[in-house]
Design a protein around this motif. Structure first.
Motif, PDB file in Angstrom:
ATOM      1  N   ALA A  63       0.828  -1.202   0.000  1.00 25.48           N
ATOM      2  CA  ALA A  63       0.000   0.000   0.000  1.00 25.48           C
ATOM      3  C   ALA A  63       0.864   1.255   0.000  1.00 25.48           C
ATOM      4  O   ALA A  63       1.908   1.309   0.656  1.00 25.48           O
ATOM      5  CB  ALA A  63      -0.932   0.008   1.213  1.00 25.48           C
ATOM      6  N   TYR A  64       0.395   2.240  -0.737  1.00 26.14           N
ATOM      7  CA  TYR A  64       0.997   3.567  -0.738  1.00 26.14           C
ATOM      8  C   TYR A  64      -0.107   4.586  -0.543  1.00 26.14           C
ATOM      9  O   TYR A  64      -1.165   4.505  -1.183  1.00 26.14           O
ATOM     10  CB  TYR A  64       1.735   3.847  -2.052  1.00 26.14           C
ATOM     11  CG  TYR A  64       2.230   5.289  -2.157  1.00 26.14           C
ATOM     12  CD1 TYR A  64       3.393   5.683  -1.517  1.00 26.14           C
ATOM     13  CD2 TYR A  64       1.511   6.239  -2.888  1.00 26.14           C
ATOM     14  CE1 TYR A  64       3.851   6.995  -1.592  1.00 26.14           C
ATOM     15  CE2 TYR A  64       1.960   7.551  -2.978  1.00 26.14           C
ATOM     16  CZ  TYR A  64       3.128   7.926  -2.330  1.00 26.14           C
ATOM     17  OH  TYR A  64       3.567   9.217  -2.399  1.00 26.14           O
ATOM     18  N   ARG A  65       0.119   5.542   0.361  1.00 27.05           N
ATOM     19  CA  ARG A  65      -0.886   6.563   0.642  1.00 27.05           C
ATOM     20  C   ARG A  65      -0.189   7.925   0.734  1.00 27.05           C
ATOM     21  O   ARG A  65       0.914   8.033   1.272  1.00 27.05           O
ATOM     22  CB  ARG A  65      -1.606   6.275   1.972  1.00 27.05           C
ATOM     23  CG  ARG A  65      -2.311   4.943   2.000  1.00 27.05           C
ATOM     24  CD  ARG A  65      -2.758   4.574   3.409  1.00 27.05           C
ATOM     25  NE  ARG A  65      -3.825   5.452   3.871  1.00 27.05           N
ATOM     26  CZ  ARG A  65      -5.113   5.234   3.656  1.00 27.05           C
ATOM     27  NH1 ARG A  65      -5.489   4.169   2.962  1.00 27.05           N
ATOM     28  NH2 ARG A  65      -6.029   6.054   4.139  1.00 27.05           N
ATOM     29  N   HIS A  66      -0.870   8.941   0.221  1.00 25.27           N
ATOM     30  CA  HIS A  66      -0.330  10.297   0.286  1.00 25.27           C
ATOM     31  C   HIS A  66      -1.471  11.288   0.477  1.00 25.27           C
ATOM     32  O   HIS A  66      -2.530  11.146  -0.142  1.00 25.27           O
ATOM     33  CB  HIS A  66       0.442  10.649  -0.990  1.00 25.27           C
ATOM     34  CG  HIS A  66       0.927  12.074  -1.002  1.00 25.27           C
ATOM     35  ND1 HIS A  66       2.042  12.477  -0.299  1.00 25.27           N
ATOM     36  CD2 HIS A  66       0.418  13.198  -1.583  1.00 25.27           C
ATOM     37  CE1 HIS A  66       2.213  13.772  -0.466  1.00 25.27           C
ATOM     38  NE2 HIS A  66       1.246  14.244  -1.232  1.00 25.27           N
ATOM     39  N   PHE A  67      -1.250  12.271   1.338  1.00 28.17           N
ATOM     40  CA  PHE A  67      -2.239  13.332   1.469  1.00 28.17           C
ATOM     41  C   PHE A  67      -1.559  14.657   1.775  1.00 28.17           C
ATOM     42  O   PHE A  67      -0.456  14.707   2.335  1.00 28.17           O
ATOM     43  CB  PHE A  67      -3.283  13.012   2.545  1.00 28.17           C
ATOM     44  CG  PHE A  67      -2.751  12.925   3.953  1.00 28.17           C
ATOM     45  CD1 PHE A  67      -2.509  14.068   4.705  1.00 28.17           C
ATOM     46  CD2 PHE A  67      -2.510  11.691   4.543  1.00 28.17           C
ATOM     47  CE1 PHE A  67      -2.026  13.991   5.997  1.00 28.17           C
ATOM     48  CE2 PHE A  67      -2.022  11.597   5.837  1.00 28.17           C
ATOM     49  CZ  PHE A  67      -1.786  12.760   6.566  1.00 28.17           C
ATOM     50  N   ASN A  68      -2.230  15.714   1.378  1.00 26.53           N
ATOM     51  CA  ASN A  68      -1.868  17.085   1.750  1.00 26.53           C
ATOM     52  C   ASN A  68      -3.060  17.702   2.452  1.00 26.53           C
ATOM     53  O   ASN A  68      -4.199  17.577   1.968  1.00 26.53           O
ATOM     54  CB  ASN A  68      -1.518  17.923   0.510  1.00 26.53           C
ATOM     55  CG  ASN A  68      -0.251  17.458  -0.180  1.00 26.53           C
ATOM     56  OD1 ASN A  68       0.760  17.238   0.468  1.00 26.53           O
ATOM     57  ND2 ASN A  68      -0.308  17.295  -1.490  1.00 26.53           N
ATOM     58  N   THR A  69      -2.830  18.354   3.579  1.00 25.94           N
ATOM     59  CA  THR A  69      -3.922  18.994   4.306  1.00 25.94           C
ATOM     60  C   THR A  69      -3.531  20.403   4.720  1.00 25.94           C
ATOM     61  O   THR A  69      -2.353  20.718   4.881  1.00 25.94           O
ATOM     62  CB  THR A  69      -4.306  18.205   5.572  1.00 25.94           C
ATOM     63  OG1 THR A  69      -3.186  18.206   6.478  1.00 25.94           O
ATOM     64  CG2 THR A  69      -4.710  16.790   5.254  1.00 25.94           C
TER      65      THR A  69
END
Length: 798
Positions: free
Chosen positions: A309-315
């Motif tokens: 799994a790969y996950r990325h977020f910007n907040t």
């Protein structure tokens, strides 16, 4: 809890929160299958205190994410007043630190992939099959950040048949909620499933400062999965994408918009105050992408599973932090975060004689960047420094400049003012984390009715971190200070004996240095640190089937939360946290009555539970500061869940939780010793409700009612003094909470379309959560929960 709510809870016995994942058989106890132990098992055979919620049941009553469902899971609380920084507690254990340097003791997983606690933890539900809430330490099978428990979200996999459906809801305050699902076979053994949602409304509170509405919703999301099956090998490649854009959270003044340092005794009910937020910027956003590959294939004597799994977020989260439009109390805080994670797990499972076993290894890598920004003005700085130290440097300098300007005929100084100029401080954090684990769990069938489970996980965590807090940014202020220096203001003031040399030096230093992020070791270059931890978390469970329909169990388990770093305090760190839990439970069915039930009692000792606590003001400048604190806690509790299939139409479900949680060893940052006093979690929480389906107008009518109750927060000497817990006060923060959601619908005889009405927060209750951060400028504020939403629904399906 109001009398009518208590009555409903008692008469229905149990709550709709436990709606089974499988509930089609109307004349027998439904069979609910779960994967809590990395095995496909009936929930009644799993010796863990857990609650299961069906995705369709949650969707029916408008539950969009974890924050909407916490009232329906006794013992679980989710504070999502800031959408990108949720605070999650289970059985009273959680953390109030939202920085990138720490993790939550409540593990959140989607399809067995760890999703963390910050910006990626509160995604909207898309095509969810069920949610499993496992209470107590789950470190053996789930990992290091499951010391309090686990929330496991299971989505629907692609199937080899055509499915298509959609729904649209239109409600008050411009609310629009739309969902779409399409599943199709592409070839033999190959299927595609796509689901999408879009949810938005105009907001429930009008900001009198600028006329704009706040408390709005604006989320769109997509989930796509491709499944390939051949020769017993099953591979699923999934992608999830979400975009959220909303205003900053509405915050209401506790002082009526006035500067008031009187404390809780002078506060007013924020629900009776107009909203006035003047922060700029004032918005929240999140962009998330996640890719997961799950592969299962049989070997000669076992089954191999792989999860990649790969996950990325910007907040971003920008908000008002004084709850008023008073320029002398201006505080705004922004949090900007970027996060990338990669996970790999290999798992073997199988059966060998009397042994049912699972074992595996996992690797986890995370890189995170966070910037915390504090916006003030010279006017609000004067307010807080005057309250803390009795002086107002910017008002003093303005008065000196204008006075000397008039006396000397200097027109530039005469018209110079330092009032209301912007001031920003920032701290930039970077974290790089690695975790490796090996685990095993063995279920030993001692005899046909007795099982012994032995499990353990060894984990190694390695973390590096850095802090950087550059000098404050105040361009306009610096320009006017340069004018003062050019006009020889300070030597002139000393010569005229308006200032002593010491006072002149002090004033020049105060206006130049940081007041919040002021650590000298990280002001020029980033300050690095690194730490590592090792842990072994075991569990032992003995269960015995007294009859085919009744099982008792006892368990002893340990949990572990990796240490970390204080994102706001340079060179501050958290050590590892440890919990030991003992639990005894019973699960059973009364088939003749259509009843299933489970109950448990537990006790845990939590060592070194660490959190980031806001101290209202320090002795130097009165600016609020965050401090790492640690405490030892203990708790004893009991939980009950039950489901009753009354007849072919009605089904009742419910849950009840009791918790007595106290500090074993703790001194608050204000110096109050709290040994033996309550931590804050309520003693009682419960749910109650009903579902029904019956023939109507040649079609089918359906009804779903879900009621959640969270008891009053238990106050201690420190939270009472701070005003953050006062259920009986003039601001009833910490009061008992009630939430009722309902759906009434009708489906056409063909089953291809239907209509309904969905009401969330049926009783229209709004509750207050206090923040003392603004108290530094005499303007503490509060969050107020969302009012009732009513929506009409149209559904369609092939």
């Amino acid at each position: 809890m109001k009398p009518h709510a208590v009555s409903l809870a008692l008469t229905t016995t149990v709550a709709a929160a436990g709606v089974p994942a499988v509930c089609h058989a109307q004349d027998s106890v439904p069979v609910v299958m779960v994967t809590a132990q990395s095995r496909n098992q009936q929930i009644q055979n799993v010796p863990i205190a857990m609650q299961t919620l069906a995705g369709n049941a949650l969707k029916d009553v408008g539950v969009a994410n974890l924050a909407d469902m916490d009232a329906f899971v006794p013992g679980l609380t989710v504070d999502a007043l800031q959408s990108t920084r949720p605070l999650i507690f289970l059985r009273g254990v959680g953390t109030e630190d939202y920085g990138i340097g720490t993790d939550s003791p409540v593990g959140i997983y989607t399809d067995s992939v760890y999703v963390g606690k910050t910006g990626g933890a509160l995604l909207n539900f898309i095509d969810v099959k069920r949610i499993e809430v496992l209470k107590g330490p789950q470190g053996t099978l789930f990992g290091r950040n499951a010391a309090a428990g686990v929330i496991s979200i299971v989505t629907n996999d692609p199937v080899e048949r055509l499915e298509a459906s959609g729904l649209v809801r239109v409600g008050n305050r411009g609310a629009v909620h739309a969902e779409m699902l399409y599943n199709t076979p592409l070839a033999e053994g190959l299927a595609l499933r796509i689901a999408a949602i879009d949810q938005r409304d105009n907001g429930w509170a009008r900001n009198t400062f600028n006329g704009q509405r706040k408390g709005d919703d604006g989320v769109s999301g997509l989930r796509a999965a491709l499944r390939w099956r051949r020769d017993d090998t099953d591979a699923i490649l999934g992608w999830q994408h979400e975009v959220m854009r909303v205003s900053g959270p509405p915050v209401f003044s506790l002082t009526g918009g006035k500067i008031d340092f009187g404390g809780p005794s002078t506060w007013v009910d924020p629900r009776k105050q107009a909203l006035a937020n003047d922060a700029s910027p004032d918005a929240q956003s999140r962009t998330f992408d996640g890719v997961t590959l799950r592969v299962t294939t049989p070997l000669r004597h076992a089954t191999l599973s792989s999860i990649t799994a790969y996950r990325h977020f910007n907040t971003q989260n920008w908000q008002d932090n004084d709850g008023s439009a008073n320029p002398a109390a201006y505080i705004g805080i922004g949090n900007v975060e970027s996060n990338s994670t990669w996970q790999q797990e290999f798992k073997l499972s199988g059966q060998t004689g009397a042994l049912d076993w699972v074992g595996g290894v996992s690797a986890y890598r995370e890189r995170a960047v966070q910037a915390e920004k504090v916006d003030l003005t010279t006017l609000s700085l004067d307010t807080l420094i005057r309250h803390a130290a009795g002086s107002a440097p910017y008002a003093t300098l303005t008065s000196l400049a204008q006075g000397i300007g008039r006396a000397s005929g200097n027109g530039v100084l005469q018209g110079l003012s330092l009032a209301g100029l912007p001031w920003r401080e920032s701290i930039y954090d970077r974290g790089a984390y690695r975790a490796y684990a090996a685990y095993g769990d063995m279920l030993w069938h001692l005899d046909p009715v007795t099982n012994l489970t032995l499990g353990g996980r060894f984990t190694h965590d390695d973390k590096t971190f850095s802090w950087y807090n550059p000098p404050r940014t105040a361009t306009e202020l610096d320009a006017r200070l340069a004018v003062m220096r050019q006009a020889q203001l300070f030597p002139t003031a000393v010569a005229l004996k308006l200032l002593t040399p010491q006072q002149a030096a002090s004033l020049q230093a105060v206006v130049a240095r940081n007041v919040e992020f002021s650590n000298a070791v990280s002001s020029a270059t980033p300050f690095p640190a690194s730490r590592s931890w090792n842990n072994f978390s075991p569990r032992i469970v003995l269960d015995r089937h007294l009859t085919p329909d009744r099982m008792v169990y006892g368990s002893w388990s340990k949990g572990y939360l990796a240490g970390g770093f204080d994102a706001l305090g340079v060179n501050g760190y958290y050590d590892q946290e440890l919990v030991t839990n003992i639990e005894i439970g019973i699960k059973g069915q009364l088939r003749a009555l259509g009843v299933s039930y489970d109950a448990s009692i537990f006790h845990y000792d939590y060592t070194n539970l660490q959190s980031l606590i806001l101290v209202p003001g320090n002795a130097g400048a009165g600016v609020p500061s965050y401090q790492v604190v640690n405490s030892d806690q203990r708790a004893t509790g009991a939980e009950l869940n039950a489901q009753w299939t009354v007849n072919r139409i009605w089904r009742l479900n419910g849950a009840l939780a009791y918790l007595d949680q106290t500090y074993a060893n703790y001194v608050s940052p204000t110096g109050v010793r709290l040994d033996g006093q309550p931590v804050g979690a309520p003693r009682l929480s419960a749910t109650a409700g009903a579902t029904a389906r019956w023939p109507l107008w040649a079609g089918t009518a359906d009804f779903n009612l879900m009621l959640g109750y969270i008891g009053a927060r238990r106050c201690n000497a420190d939270t009472t003094a701070q005003g953050t817990c006062s259920p009986e006060g003039n601001v009833d923060t910490g009061a008992a909470r009630e939430k009722v959601d309902m759906r009434l619908g009708w489906s056409a005889p063909s089953g291809n379309w239907g209509v309904g009405v969905v009401v969330t927060n049926l009783t229209n209750r709004q509750y207050v959560t206090v923040s003392t951060l603004g108290a530094v400028v005499g303007s503490p504020y509060s969050y107020v929960s969302k009012p009732r939403t009513i929506a009409l629904e149209l559904r369609g399906a092939l």
